[in-house]
Design a protein around this motif. Structure first.
Motif, PDB file in Angstrom:
ATOM      1  N   PHE A 196       0.829  -1.195   0.000  1.00  0.00           N
ATOM      2  CA  PHE A 196       0.000   0.000   0.000  1.00  0.00           C
ATOM      3  C   PHE A 196       0.869   1.252   0.000  1.00  0.00           C
ATOM      4  CE2 PHE A 196      -3.422   2.815   1.030  1.00  0.00           C
ATOM      5  CZ  PHE A 196      -2.848   3.778   1.834  1.00  0.00           C
ATOM      6  N   GLN A 197       1.922   1.237   0.857  1.00  0.00           N
ATOM      7  CA  GLN A 197       2.781   2.407   0.976  1.00  0.00           C
ATOM      8  C   GLN A 197       3.443   2.735  -0.350  1.00  0.00           C
ATOM      9  OE1 GLN A 197       5.306   1.082   4.074  1.00  0.00           O
ATOM     10  NE2 GLN A 197       3.675   1.014   5.603  1.00  0.00           N
ATOM     11  N   ALA A 198       3.933   1.722  -1.035  1.00  0.00           N
ATOM     12  CA  ALA A 198       4.623   1.959  -2.301  1.00  0.00           C
ATOM     13  C   ALA A 198       3.667   2.528  -3.337  1.00  0.00           C
ATOM     14  CB  ALA A 198       5.234   0.662  -2.821  1.00  0.00           C
ATOM     15  N   LYS A 199       2.492   1.926  -3.466  1.00  0.00           N
ATOM     16  CA  LYS A 199       1.536   2.389  -4.473  1.00  0.00           C
ATOM     17  C   LYS A 199       1.015   3.767  -4.129  1.00  0.00           C
ATOM     18  CE  LYS A 199      -0.055  -2.072  -6.195  1.00  0.00           C
ATOM     19  NZ  LYS A 199      -1.211  -2.967  -6.412  1.00  0.00           N
ATOM     20  N   TYR A 200       0.714   3.981  -2.825  1.00  0.00           N
ATOM     21  CA  TYR A 200       0.201   5.281  -2.420  1.00  0.00           C
ATOM     22  C   TYR A 200       1.235   6.374  -2.636  1.00  0.00           C
ATOM     23  CZ  TYR A 200      -1.471   9.092   0.391  1.00  0.00           C
ATOM     24  OH  TYR A 200      -1.876  10.331   0.788  1.00  0.00           O
TER      25      TYR A 200
ATOM     26  N   TRP B 266       5.612   9.038   8.645  1.00  0.00           N
ATOM     27  CA  TRP B 266       5.889   8.793   7.230  1.00  0.00           C
ATOM     28  C   TRP B 266       7.234   9.406   6.857  1.00  0.00           C
ATOM     29  CZ3 TRP B 266       2.855   6.130   3.651  1.00  0.00           C
ATOM     30  CH2 TRP B 266       1.611   5.701   4.130  1.00  0.00           C
ATOM     31  N   PHE B 267       7.913   8.760   5.917  1.00  0.00           N
ATOM     32  CA  PHE B 267       9.243   9.211   5.492  1.00  0.00           C
ATOM     33  C   PHE B 267       9.360   9.138   3.972  1.00  0.00           C
ATOM     34  CE2 PHE B 267       9.690   7.565   9.740  1.00  0.00           C
ATOM     35  CZ  PHE B 267      10.579   8.426  10.371  1.00  0.00           C
ATOM     36  N   HIS B 268      10.071  10.103   3.386  1.00  0.00           N
ATOM     37  CA  HIS B 268      10.482   9.960   1.991  1.00  0.00           C
ATOM     38  C   HIS B 268      11.374   8.728   1.890  1.00  0.00           C
ATOM     39  CE1 HIS B 268       9.849  14.461   1.754  1.00  0.00           C
ATOM     40  NE2 HIS B 268       9.207  14.049   0.686  1.00  0.00           N
ATOM     41  N   GLY B 269      11.170   7.924   0.873  1.00  0.00           N
ATOM     42  CA  GLY B 269      12.039   6.768   0.686  1.00  0.00           C
ATOM     43  C   GLY B 269      13.492   7.169   0.587  1.00  0.00           C
ATOM     44  N   LYS B 270      13.757   8.284  -0.108  1.00  0.00           N
ATOM     45  CA  LYS B 270      15.136   8.718  -0.305  1.00  0.00           C
ATOM     46  C   LYS B 270      15.782   9.162   1.010  1.00  0.00           C
ATOM     47  CE  LYS B 270      13.746  13.452  -1.508  1.00  0.00           C
ATOM     48  NZ  LYS B 270      13.744  14.496  -2.551  1.00  0.00           N
ATOM     49  N   CYS B 271      14.959   9.652   1.966  1.00  0.00           N
ATOM     50  CA  CYS B 271      15.504  10.115   3.248  1.00  0.00           C
ATOM     51  C   CYS B 271      15.945   8.952   4.133  1.00  0.00           C
ATOM     52  CB  CYS B 271      14.479  10.968   3.984  1.00  0.00           C
ATOM     53  SG  CYS B 271      14.174  12.583   3.228  1.00  0.00           S
ATOM     54  N   VAL B 272      15.273   7.815   3.987  1.00  0.00           N
ATOM     55  CA  VAL B 272      15.624   6.645   4.813  1.00  0.00           C
ATOM     56  C   VAL B 272      16.232   5.524   3.977  1.00  0.00           C
ATOM     57  CG1 VAL B 272      13.954   7.126   6.634  1.00  0.00           C
ATOM     58  CG2 VAL B 272      13.230   5.823   4.628  1.00  0.00           C
ATOM     59  N   LYS B 273      16.563   5.849   2.715  1.00  0.00           N
ATOM     60  CA  LYS B 273      17.254   4.928   1.816  1.00  0.00           C
ATOM     61  C   LYS B 273      16.470   3.628   1.585  1.00  0.00           C
ATOM     62  CE  LYS B 273      21.754   6.798   3.161  1.00  0.00           C
ATOM     63  NZ  LYS B 273      23.090   6.514   3.728  1.00  0.00           N
ATOM     64  N   ILE B 274      15.151   3.791   1.342  1.00  0.00           N
ATOM     65  CA  ILE B 274      14.288   2.657   1.015  1.00  0.00           C
ATOM     66  C   ILE B 274      13.692   2.891  -0.367  1.00  0.00           C
ATOM     67  CG2 ILE B 274      12.190   1.377   1.633  1.00  0.00           C
ATOM     68  CD1 ILE B 274      14.381   0.866   3.578  1.00  0.00           C
ATOM     69  N   THR B 275      13.840   1.931  -1.262  1.00  0.00           N
ATOM     70  CA  THR B 275      13.278   2.031  -2.605  1.00  0.00           C
ATOM     71  C   THR B 275      11.936   1.320  -2.648  1.00  0.00           C
ATOM     72  OG1 THR B 275      14.329  -0.024  -3.343  1.00  0.00           O
ATOM     73  CG2 THR B 275      15.607   2.018  -3.591  1.00  0.00           C
TER      74      THR B 275
ATOM     75  N   ARG C 223      12.403  -2.409  -2.662  1.00  0.00           N
ATOM     76  CA  ARG C 223      12.772  -2.967  -1.355  1.00  0.00           C
ATOM     77  C   ARG C 223      11.575  -2.985  -0.414  1.00  0.00           C
ATOM     78  NH1 ARG C 223      17.378  -0.518   2.749  1.00  0.00           N
ATOM     79  NH2 ARG C 223      17.158  -2.114   4.386  1.00  0.00           N
ATOM     80  N   ALA C 224      10.740  -1.955  -0.515  1.00  0.00           N
ATOM     81  CA  ALA C 224       9.577  -1.858   0.375  1.00  0.00           C
ATOM     82  C   ALA C 224       8.614  -3.019   0.173  1.00  0.00           C
ATOM     83  CB  ALA C 224       8.856  -0.533   0.146  1.00  0.00           C
ATOM     84  N   GLU C 225       8.553  -3.537  -1.040  1.00  0.00           N
ATOM     85  CA  GLU C 225       7.652  -4.650  -1.327  1.00  0.00           C
ATOM     86  C   GLU C 225       7.990  -5.894  -0.506  1.00  0.00           C
ATOM     87  OE1 GLU C 225       5.009  -4.737  -3.102  1.00  0.00           O
ATOM     88  OE2 GLU C 225       5.093  -2.771  -4.036  1.00  0.00           O
TER      89      GLU C 225
END
Length: 255
Positions: A172-176, A224-233, A236-238
């Motif tokens: 959900f997080q990735a799609k949202y 909530w965090f920007h993926g780039k701020c916490v180094k998550i793509t 990877r989130a999937e």
């Protein structure tokens, strides 16, 4: 220690000073949130008066104050390391955040005075700065609470949205976060949910949600965090069932 002042000699407009402010602010946000473990270790109370410097290139450093008097730019609060072990860590970080807020404003308006900003320019610079949450609000989560209180409505859309995000997890997080609109039969987001999250702030940098950026939610603190701020793509989130942000991970790891 010049705090990056030499690189700012070319700043002459409100936009350039604000860009300098955002760079320094972003650096300190990282020091007090995602890099807080490293920041904590560098602030050894046994050392001399230390300062937290935010540089325009979004890098931070803990260092001694400038030796020249007067300094090239205003100096941050002295001796932040002395109180490190004398209070709760979260309270110490909040205290550093407050002093850093004051320092950022002093640097911005130092440049404003140095470059001859008139009343209209000073007002515009302040309004641009004031649109961002303070470091204290980011570190303590106050900004998020204010937005939550403001967005609460009788239909409790905030609560239902949180339940949906928890239920669908990282997918959900990735799609949202990528701004994808799923179909109604798949349990997708409606416009009301999108507007609500439009005011969400990143727990690391404090910037607002944008539909074209990837975001991820911490299952511990629910920030909530920007993926780039916490180094998550997104990829990877999937594969992450329960995401823990750097701050929550560090708290669990520390004895």
């Amino acid at each position: 220690m010049d705090g990056g002042a030499q690189s700012q000699c070319s700043s002459r407009t409100v936009e350039e000073v604000f860009r300098d402010f955002k760079g320094r602010r972003g650096a300190i946000v990282k020091a007090l949130t995602t890099d807080n473990e490293d920041f904590f270790q560098q602030c050894d109370p046994e050392k001399e008066n230390l300062c937290l410097y935010g540089l325009p290139n979004e890098q931070w450093e803990v260092n001694l104050p400038a030796e020249e008097v007067p300094p090239e730019i205003p100096e941050p609060a002295l001796g932040i390391n002395f109180a490190r072990d004398g209070m709760q860590e979260k309270d110490w970080l909040a205290l550093v955040a407050v002093h850093s807020d004051a320092w950022l404003l002093s640097v911005a308006f130092y440049f404003g005075a140095r470059f001859g900003f008139d009343k209209a320019d000073r007002k515009r610079l302040f309004n641009m700065i004031n649109d961002l949450p303070t470091l204290f609000e980011v570190v303590t989560g106050t900004a998020k609470k204010q937005i939550k209180d403001k967005s609460e409505a009788p239909n409790h859309s905030s609560n239902s949205s949180k339940l949906n995000s928890k239920g669908r997890g990282s997918e959900f997080q990735a799609k949202y976060s990528l701004g994808l609109q799923a179909k109604d039969e798949e349990g997708g987001l409606d416009e009301e949910d999108d507007e609500e999250h439009g005011d969400t702030l990143c727990g690391a940098c404090g910037e607002n949600y944008a539909s074209d950026e990837f975001w991820i939610c911490c299952d511990i603190c629910e920030r909530w965090f920007h993926g780039k701020c916490v180094k998550i793509t997104p990829a990877r989130a999937e594969h992450i069932k329960h995401y823990k942000c750097p701050s929550c991970s560090n708290k669990r790891a520390r004895p």
